[in-house]
Enzyme design. Structure first.
Site, PDB file in Angstrom:
ATOM      1  N   LYS A 175      46.413  47.827  34.940  1.00 44.96           N
ATOM      2  CA  LYS A 175      47.621  47.101  35.335  1.00 44.96           C
ATOM      3  C   LYS A 175      48.822  47.904  34.859  1.00 44.96           C
ATOM      4  O   LYS A 175      48.853  48.365  33.707  1.00 44.96           O
ATOM      5  CB  LYS A 175      47.657  45.705  34.689  1.00 44.96           C
ATOM      6  CG  LYS A 175      46.596  44.762  35.219  1.00 44.96           C
ATOM      7  CD  LYS A 175      46.641  43.414  34.502  1.00 44.96           C
ATOM      8  CE  LYS A 175      45.549  42.498  35.032  1.00 44.96           C
ATOM      9  NZ  LYS A 175      45.367  41.306  34.178  1.00 44.96           N
ATOM     10  N   ASP A 209      36.787  35.583  35.580  1.00 46.84           N
ATOM     11  CA  ASP A 209      37.686  36.121  34.554  1.00 46.84           C
ATOM     12  C   ASP A 209      37.790  35.135  33.399  1.00 46.84           C
ATOM     13  O   ASP A 209      38.342  34.049  33.544  1.00 46.84           O
ATOM     14  CB  ASP A 209      39.075  36.391  35.144  1.00 46.84           C
ATOM     15  CG  ASP A 209      39.965  37.173  34.177  1.00 46.84           C
ATOM     16  OD1 ASP A 209      39.524  37.413  33.021  1.00 46.84           O
ATOM     17  OD2 ASP A 209      41.087  37.547  34.565  1.00 46.84           O
ATOM     18  N   ASP A 267      39.699  44.236  30.793  1.00 46.14           N
ATOM     19  CA  ASP A 267      41.104  44.032  31.169  1.00 46.14           C
ATOM     20  C   ASP A 267      41.984  44.124  29.921  1.00 46.14           C
ATOM     21  O   ASP A 267      42.558  45.170  29.632  1.00 46.14           O
ATOM     22  CB  ASP A 267      41.258  42.681  31.892  1.00 46.14           C
ATOM     23  CG  ASP A 267      42.694  42.436  32.330  1.00 46.14           C
ATOM     24  OD1 ASP A 267      43.534  43.337  32.173  1.00 46.14           O
ATOM     25  OD2 ASP A 267      43.000  41.337  32.848  1.00 46.14           O
ATOM     26  N   LYS A 282      39.186  31.828  37.331  1.00 47.95           N
ATOM     27  CA  LYS A 282      39.523  31.782  35.910  1.00 47.95           C
ATOM     28  C   LYS A 282      38.648  30.737  35.218  1.00 47.95           C
ATOM     29  O   LYS A 282      38.579  29.590  35.665  1.00 47.95           O
ATOM     30  CB  LYS A 282      40.997  31.398  35.728  1.00 47.95           C
ATOM     31  CG  LYS A 282      41.978  32.413  36.307  1.00 47.95           C
ATOM     32  CD  LYS A 282      42.059  33.649  35.445  1.00 47.95           C
ATOM     33  CE  LYS A 282      43.180  34.579  35.897  1.00 47.95           C
ATOM     34  NZ  LYS A 282      43.227  35.806  35.101  1.00 47.95           N
ATOM     35  N   GLU A 296      35.032  39.505  33.977  1.00 46.09           N
ATOM     36  CA  GLU A 296      36.178  40.206  33.410  1.00 46.09           C
ATOM     37  C   GLU A 296      36.504  39.697  32.011  1.00 46.09           C
ATOM     38  O   GLU A 296      36.581  38.489  31.785  1.00 46.09           O
ATOM     39  CB  GLU A 296      37.371  39.977  34.361  1.00 46.09           C
ATOM     40  CG  GLU A 296      38.626  40.701  33.966  1.00 46.09           C
ATOM     41  CD  GLU A 296      39.676  40.686  35.081  1.00 46.09           C
ATOM     42  OE1 GLU A 296      39.312  40.448  36.257  1.00 46.09           O
ATOM     43  OE2 GLU A 296      40.852  40.900  34.762  1.00 46.09           O
TER      44      GLU A 296
HETATM   45 MG    MG Z   1      42.135  39.491  33.682  1.00 50.98          MG
END
Ligand code: MG
Length: 361
Positions: free
Chosen positions: A267, A190, A243, A162, A218
């Site tokens: 997701k 991400d 995403d 992240k 991402e």
């Molecule tokens: Mg993500």
């Protein structure tokens, strides 16, 4: 076999370490659980996390959506009529995708149990084993290097890092992690919408030039900034994974038709469940675009629904299903087995995860 009752409750599972992204910090998995009971007494289970910064949903909104609207809409329906159930679930209210996902997976769990098969076999059954990455939270560089090395020592070969401050620090983080873990580890980046488009191009190119070799980047920019996504996708060699820009099948079509992403992150909490996710898989197959199956901060129940979907569809080539690996304890008997990065599908009927204890009176 008809749906006799749909009930909700809550579960709270502490995380091993706080989960930090560009959007939020979370200490535990506090989620809604759903039980769909058939008139035969057989039960299916589902779960939804309150990811307000992404789906706009809270514990209260998820429970209210299910208790007051979804449950009365589906009660009495034949469980074998999956098509009818899913169309009603989609149409009974707009948005509320996590609430819908929890009910969708509970219905699929019950349906697969009625068929006497593990869910992944009903969904296509191409795979019995998956390898998940592990998320490294955004923190000071030395802490992220330490967390990355600990993940590698736990057996993880793919790390999802992240970032998201949008400065040279993000490049320095990735260089430091690459140097620490070596070339054999796959690194995903991400940004959780934390960058601006031109800045993203500069940062990603700097990572490429420094030998970070990220497998993908991402959601570099805001969910609605499709022009920015398109600019980045066209300007860097590293594949761009959508995403937050991707919720439903319509989004997938737009992203792929306008070349705004190289890869799609599905997701269940964004799509509204497995039924809708399958539509994205079909679109991705038409365009020849590979998908990742990801999760929010979910415990083993919801993640296992995603695991069954990922195992059932070959267009899903990447798994970001580390929810159970981030939890300090696993309260559920049954289901897929999570051993570090390795996830092995259960051969028992349904999703296999038993959440009955949470509904004991
Ligand atoms: Mg993500």
């Amino acid at each position: 076999m008809r749906i006799a009752e749909i009930r909700t409750t809550e579960i709270d599972i502490p995380l091993r370490t706080p989960f930090k992204t560009a959007l939020r910090t979370v200490e535990s998995v506090h989620d809604v659980l759903v039980r769909v009971m058939a008139d035969s007494g057989e039960c299916g289970y589902g779960e939804a996390p309150p990811t307000a910064v992404i789906t706009g949903e809270t514990i209260g909104s998820i429970r209210t959506a299910i208790d007051e609207i979804i449950a009365p809409t589906l009660k009495g329906m034949e469980i074998e009529n999956i098509d009818g159930i899913m169309h009603r679930l989609e149409k009974c209210m707009v948005k509320n995708t996590s609430a819908k996902a929890a009910v969708d997976m509970a219905v699929y769990d019950l349906y697969a149990k009625a068929c006497g098969k593990p869910l992944y076999q009903l969904l296509g059954g191409s795979n019995k084993q998956l390898e998940t990455d592990l998320t490294i939270s955004v923190n000071p560089i030395d802490e992220m290097v330490r967390d990355s090395l600990e993940a590698v020592s736990r057996g993880f070969r793919i790390l999802k890092v992240k970032v998201g401050k949008g400065d040279q620090g993000d490049v320095d983080r990735m260089i430091a992690i690459r140097q620490a873990v070596g070339k054999g580890i796959v690194l995903r980046v991400d940004a959780n919408q934390g960058w601006e488009a031109k800045q993203a191009v500069r940062l990603i190119r700097a990572m490429e030039d420094a030998g970070v070799a990220p497998e993908l980047v991402e959601q570099p920019v805001k969910a609605h900034d499709l022009d920015g996504m398109r600019l980045i996708t066209a300007s860097v060699e590293t594949p761009v994974l959508a995403d937050e820009s991707l919720f439903d099948a319509k989004d997938a079509l737009t992203l792929l038709q306008t070349h705004a992403a190289d890869l799609l992150n599905i997701k269940l909490m964004k799509t509204g469940g497995i039924w809708q996710a399958l539509k994205i898989c079909s679109i991705a197959e038409i365009y020849g675009v590979e998908c990742m199956l990801g999760c929010m901060l979910e415990s083993k129940l919801a993640v296992s629904a995603a695991v069954h979907l990922a195992a059932g569809r070959s267009i899903i080539t990447r798994a970001d299903l580390d929810g159970p690996a981030l939890c300090r304890v696993d309260p559920y008997p049954g289901g897929p087995v999570y051993d570090g990065p390795a996830i092995t599908l259960n051969e028992t009927p349904g999703i296999g995860v038993d959440a009955g204890f949470a509904f004991a009176e």
